[in-house]
Scaffold this motif. Sequence first.
Motif, PDB file in Angstrom:
ATOM      1  N   ASP A   1     -10.220   1.602  -6.187  1.00 28.27           N
ATOM      2  CA  ASP A   1     -11.579   1.141  -5.901  1.00 28.27           C
ATOM      3  C   ASP A   1     -11.642  -0.232  -5.259  1.00 28.27           C
ATOM      4  O   ASP A   1     -12.704  -0.857  -5.219  1.00 28.27           O
ATOM      5  N   THR A   2     -10.526  -0.738  -4.761  1.00 30.69           N
ATOM      6  CA  THR A   2     -10.514  -1.953  -3.950  1.00 30.69           C
ATOM      7  C   THR A   2      -9.510  -1.773  -2.812  1.00 30.69           C
ATOM      8  O   THR A   2      -8.715  -0.833  -2.815  1.00 30.69           O
ATOM      9  N   SER A   3      -9.547  -2.704  -1.875  1.00 34.99           N
ATOM     10  CA  SER A   3      -8.561  -2.687  -0.797  1.00 34.99           C
ATOM     11  C   SER A   3      -7.184  -3.049  -1.342  1.00 34.99           C
ATOM     12  O   SER A   3      -7.035  -3.442  -2.504  1.00 34.99           O
ATOM     13  N   ASN A   4      -6.181  -2.945  -0.474  1.00 31.90           N
ATOM     14  CA  ASN A   4      -4.800  -3.148  -0.914  1.00 31.90           C
ATOM     15  C   ASN A   4      -4.505  -4.578  -1.334  1.00 31.90           C
ATOM     16  O   ASN A   4      -3.818  -4.816  -2.327  1.00 31.90           O
ATOM     17  N   GLY A   5      -4.970  -5.563  -0.583  1.00 31.70           N
ATOM     18  CA  GLY A   5      -4.706  -6.959  -0.941  1.00 31.70           C
ATOM     19  C   GLY A   5      -3.319  -7.436  -0.599  1.00 31.70           C
ATOM     20  O   GLY A   5      -3.105  -8.603  -0.352  1.00 31.70           O
ATOM     21  N   GLU A   6      -2.336  -6.554  -0.691  1.00 30.91           N
ATOM     22  CA  GLU A   6      -0.976  -6.746  -0.191  1.00 30.91           C
ATOM     23  C   GLU A   6       0.002  -7.401  -1.160  1.00 30.91           C
ATOM     24  O   GLU A   6       1.186  -7.473  -0.907  1.00 30.91           O
ATOM     25  N   SER A   7      -0.450  -7.889  -2.288  1.00 31.07           N
ATOM     26  CA  SER A   7       0.490  -8.571  -3.178  1.00 31.07           C
ATOM     27  C   SER A   7       0.365  -8.004  -4.589  1.00 31.07           C
ATOM     28  O   SER A   7       0.664  -6.843  -4.819  1.00 31.07           O
ATOM     29  N   ALA A   8      -0.078  -8.810  -5.545  1.00 30.48           N
ATOM     30  CA  ALA A   8      -0.130  -8.383  -6.943  1.00 30.48           C
ATOM     31  C   ALA A   8      -1.271  -7.405  -7.184  1.00 30.48           C
ATOM     32  O   ALA A   8      -2.236  -7.326  -6.422  1.00 30.48           O
ATOM     33  N   ALA A   9      -1.182  -6.675  -8.294  1.00 32.55           N
ATOM     34  CA  ALA A   9      -2.250  -5.754  -8.672  1.00 32.55           C
ATOM     35  C   ALA A   9      -3.554  -6.516  -8.853  1.00 32.55           C
ATOM     36  O   ALA A   9      -3.583  -7.623  -9.408  1.00 32.55           O
TER      37      ALA A   9
ATOM     38  N   ASP B   1      -5.550  -7.745  -6.468  1.00 32.18           N
ATOM     39  CA  ASP B   1      -5.835  -8.810  -5.501  1.00 32.18           C
ATOM     40  C   ASP B   1      -6.672  -8.336  -4.317  1.00 32.18           C
ATOM     41  O   ASP B   1      -6.872  -9.069  -3.359  1.00 32.18           O
ATOM     42  N   GLY B   2      -7.173  -7.083  -4.377  1.00 33.71           N
ATOM     43  CA  GLY B   2      -7.925  -6.547  -3.255  1.00 33.71           C
ATOM     44  C   GLY B   2      -9.387  -6.950  -3.260  1.00 33.71           C
ATOM     45  O   GLY B   2      -9.879  -7.645  -4.161  1.00 33.71           O
ATOM     46  N   LYS B   3     -10.092  -6.481  -2.238  1.00 27.06           N
ATOM     47  CA  LYS B   3     -11.518  -6.742  -2.058  1.00 27.06           C
ATOM     48  C   LYS B   3     -12.251  -5.402  -2.042  1.00 27.06           C
ATOM     49  O   LYS B   3     -11.613  -4.343  -2.055  1.00 27.06           O
ATOM     50  N   PRO B   4     -13.575  -5.395  -1.988  1.00 29.14           N
ATOM     51  CA  PRO B   4     -14.275  -4.112  -1.867  1.00 29.14           C
ATOM     52  C   PRO B   4     -13.792  -3.328  -0.654  1.00 29.14           C
ATOM     53  O   PRO B   4     -13.544  -3.887   0.416  1.00 29.14           O
ATOM     54  N   LEU B   5     -13.636  -2.021  -0.831  1.00 30.22           N
ATOM     55  CA  LEU B   5     -13.213  -1.160   0.275  1.00 30.22           C
ATOM     56  C   LEU B   5     -14.225  -1.261   1.411  1.00 30.22           C
ATOM     57  O   LEU B   5     -15.418  -0.974   1.225  1.00 30.22           O
ATOM     58  N   THR B   6     -13.765  -1.677   2.593  1.00 28.67           N
ATOM     59  CA  THR B   6     -14.675  -1.908   3.716  1.00 28.67           C
ATOM     60  C   THR B   6     -14.036  -1.407   5.004  1.00 28.67           C
ATOM     61  O   THR B   6     -12.952  -1.865   5.382  1.00 28.67           O
ATOM     62  N   ILE B   7     -14.717  -0.466   5.670  1.00 29.81           N
ATOM     63  CA  ILE B   7     -14.240   0.077   6.943  1.00 29.81           C
ATOM     64  C   ILE B   7     -15.360  -0.074   7.961  1.00 29.81           C
ATOM     65  O   ILE B   7     -16.456   0.471   7.766  1.00 29.81           O
ATOM     66  N   GLY B   8     -15.103  -0.806   9.021  1.00 31.71           N
ATOM     67  CA  GLY B   8     -16.113  -0.991  10.055  1.00 31.71           C
ATOM     68  C   GLY B   8     -17.405  -1.578   9.537  1.00 31.71           C
ATOM     69  O   GLY B   8     -18.488  -1.237  10.017  1.00 31.71           O
ATOM     70  N   GLY B   9     -17.289  -2.457   8.563  1.00 34.98           N
ATOM     71  CA  GLY B   9     -18.466  -3.088   7.983  1.00 34.98           C
ATOM     72  C   GLY B   9     -19.130  -2.295   6.884  1.00 34.98           C
ATOM     73  O   GLY B   9     -20.010  -2.815   6.183  1.00 34.98           O
TER      74      GLY B   9
ATOM     75  N   VAL C   1     -10.352  18.596  -0.784  1.00 37.80           N
ATOM     76  CA  VAL C   1     -10.294  17.140  -0.919  1.00 37.80           C
ATOM     77  C   VAL C   1     -11.012  16.560   0.295  1.00 37.80           C
ATOM     78  O   VAL C   1     -10.754  16.990   1.432  1.00 37.80           O
ATOM     79  N   THR C   2     -11.899  15.617   0.061  1.00 46.25           N
ATOM     80  CA  THR C   2     -12.625  14.967   1.154  1.00 46.25           C
ATOM     81  C   THR C   2     -12.552  13.455   0.991  1.00 46.25           C
ATOM     82  O   THR C   2     -12.404  12.940  -0.122  1.00 46.25           O
ATOM     83  N   ALA C   3     -12.652  12.743   2.113  1.00 43.41           N
ATOM     84  CA  ALA C   3     -12.627  11.281   2.082  1.00 43.41           C
ATOM     85  C   ALA C   3     -13.182  10.739   3.388  1.00 43.41           C
ATOM     86  O   ALA C   3     -13.249  11.448   4.410  1.00 43.41           O
ATOM     87  N   GLN C   4     -13.564   9.471   3.346  1.00 41.78           N
ATOM     88  CA  GLN C   4     -13.829   8.679   4.541  1.00 41.78           C
ATOM     89  C   GLN C   4     -12.629   7.749   4.684  1.00 41.78           C
ATOM     90  O   GLN C   4     -12.319   6.988   3.764  1.00 41.78           O
ATOM     91  N   VAL C   5     -11.933   7.797   5.806  1.00 43.72           N
ATOM     92  CA  VAL C   5     -10.663   7.082   5.931  1.00 43.72           C
ATOM     93  C   VAL C   5     -10.678   6.134   7.116  1.00 43.72           C
ATOM     94  O   VAL C   5     -11.372   6.363   8.118  1.00 43.72           O
ATOM     95  N   GLY C   6      -9.881   5.063   6.993  1.00 43.57           N
ATOM     96  CA  GLY C   6      -9.754   4.118   8.088  1.00 43.57           C
ATOM     97  C   GLY C   6      -9.006   2.879   7.666  1.00 43.57           C
ATOM     98  O   GLY C   6      -8.538   2.751   6.527  1.00 43.57           O
ATOM     99  N   VAL C   7      -8.888   1.922   8.602  1.00 44.54           N
ATOM    100  CA  VAL C   7      -8.210   0.648   8.359  1.00 44.54           C
ATOM    101  C   VAL C   7      -9.208  -0.329   7.747  1.00 44.54           C
ATOM    102  O   VAL C   7     -10.313  -0.515   8.275  1.00 44.54           O
ATOM    103  N   ASP C   8      -8.816  -0.939   6.637  1.00 40.46           N
ATOM    104  CA  ASP C   8      -9.720  -1.867   5.966  1.00 40.46           C
ATOM    105  C   ASP C   8      -9.970  -3.110   6.815  1.00 40.46           C
ATOM    106  O   ASP C   8      -9.076  -3.587   7.536  1.00 40.46           O
ATOM    107  N   ASP C   9     -11.163  -3.664   6.700  1.00 41.03           N
ATOM    108  CA  ASP C   9     -11.554  -4.822   7.503  1.00 41.03           C
ATOM    109  C   ASP C   9     -10.826  -6.109   7.114  1.00 41.03           C
ATOM    110  O   ASP C   9     -10.891  -7.095   7.857  1.00 41.03           O
ATOM    111  N   GLU C  10     -10.143  -6.137   5.954  1.00 40.60           N
ATOM    112  CA  GLU C  10      -9.631  -7.414   5.468  1.00 40.60           C
ATOM    113  C   GLU C  10      -8.530  -8.026   6.344  1.00 40.60           C
ATOM    114  O   GLU C  10      -8.217  -9.199   6.200  1.00 40.60           O
TER     115      GLU C  10
END
Length: 678
Positions: free
Chosen positions: A557-565, A567-575, A601-610
């Motif tokens: 339920d958050t973006s990857n953040g890239e480091s420790a568990a 550390d992400g932000k709200p999932l955001t794609i194209g604003g 299985v369904t999803a909205q997928v893309g590259v996170d804005d972070e």
Amino acid sequence: MRHLSSHPISTSRRRVIGVLAAGLLCTAGVAVPAAAQSPVPPPAAGAQAANGLALTPPMGFNNWNSTHCRADFNESMVKGIADIFVEKGLKDAGYEYVNLDDCWAKPERDADGKLQPDPVRFPDGIKAVADYVHAKGLKLGIYTSAGTRTCDSVGLPGALGHEFSDAQQFADWGVDYLKYDNCNNQGVDAKERYTTMRDALAATGRPIVYSICEWGENKPWEWAAGLGNLWRTTGDINDSWGSMLSIMKQNLPLAPAAGPGHWNDPDMLEVGNGGMTDTEYRTHFSMWSVMAAPLLIGADLRRATPETFDILSNEEVIAVDQDPLGKQGVVLSSDGGRWVVAKEMGDGSRAVALFNETGEAQRISTTAGAAGLPKASAYTVRDLWEHITRNTAGGLSATVPAHGTVLLRVAADSDATTHPPAVELAVAGSPLVEAGRTAPLTTSVTDLGRTSAVRVSAALTGPSGWRVKAGSATTATVLPTGRALTTRWQVTPPAGTAAGTYDLTLTAQYRSPAGERVRSSVLFRAHVVVAPPAGGGQLSDLPQLSASNGYGPVEKDTSNGESAAGDGKPLTIGGQVYAKGLGVHADSTVEYYAGGACSTVTAQVGVDDEKGDKGSVAFEIWADGTKAASTGVLTNAMAAQPLSADVSGARVVRLVVTDGGDGVDSDHADWADLRITC
């Protein structure tokens, strides 16, 4: 894909996280750098670095992976590492260089244009540290960049335009090894920059190993053998399975470029830094050794565990890396994540790595002939982690644990039958079982030897409270070559067992014809699973069967953040912000149990804005072993894309994110509003 060659680095974090400089393409199951799609030519005759050094891959220590620019990177630490090399037997095992990375210098040169050691970190100066290290029978390495500034956040003085004076300073201090980085290079041609420093080092008259660190951006495997002793083939490694695996895949196809005095460098070791399991670290160490890679310890040895020292000091594995023939191992096969990599050795034997990329135990097999050995009546097989020797008729097989590697040294040997026969322990299927219910499992014990195994027995054990019952024979009087003892089992975890992964152990006991008793075992995993709720729901709310990720953990339920568990932000794609889903980083795989009861299985997928305007990925949904849906390459400039897959009847749903073909740098991917219908 990062482009650091013509732009300054604004933060040290970019240097740490910018992992893959070369793009990846997949060919016949082997991930190959885009730069290496055509065959890699061997270095031209006479192309070896003229300094005559590093005739085997350099071994030693570098502080960067464990300390970066922290305050505890200082004179005391460096001396302490030298002490540990001697006290713990690492020096005797072959480790020689104690190397300083970035942040050893003051921010500015002195009035004469000379480099100055940071007086807080190195109050006695670099020469005093070199003298201390030399007194231990070791050597000292140092770092700078082929640019105006180095790669840390402040940007300390680089060597561009100062090559000859800096090289002489290093020589005067007693430096034995130079790591020459690529930051802030002002767009000057890479070969030109690295040639100038090669000439500057040669002019000092001091033997200094020359490590070219331009991240593989300009295909150094094609031109650097006449300049340096080693060259980085990839971006920076980090302490994660995904990073190590991606870098290994980039480096493997470059085998023809390596040899005595000129080595492919897939970056330093992460063994012992804590981001991987000991099984994964043994794979890391095994594969770097099979690839004839430099072995530069990246862990803070002052805090290392006994298990870390056991891995780093395995002299039988080190001998594979340090073999004087200097051949890098080549890939024989990689189907389904089951890798076989063979390395020719100077004594005519072969080192053979059976490497399991996947998250489940896998049977991996080859033959002595496929590894390049001549036809023989028998072969000796030495397991370099178990330190046991067996005989084989030519088959080389093992059930390899998830993310594990069995490393063998194999030789044609008419006296091989003086050793007990090798046996292969195999498991058919990896049980997915609900608590209180029973799963079938089949095991086999197969004689691979030229001689028979006698008085053979098999036993399967699970956690306390589990019921494991044999449904067929568990013993055999004799197993001739190629024959197997096959046993059917019923495995039942107690009602109320929590969902998760549990260890089962298959153990075989037998005797050689001469009466020698032998015991062999293999560990594999069983999954206690929970059926998805009626109607389904958000997958991020359900337990995962397994997960692997390029950087950091898979985030719920958050973006990857890239480091420790966490550390992400709200999932955001194209604003657009999404409340639920998964935040991952390529390359990534996440598995869920569907139990044959779900449909879509369904999803909205893309590259996170972070990550701003960076990142390109592709998404896949798999139903058991079949790809059910996929996207093309998606970039940060694109809005979220709908993705839907028919998973009817599948027991396992697998969500995959790949790098889009251009490397994994900044590939933060979101599975937003990720739902399963059951």
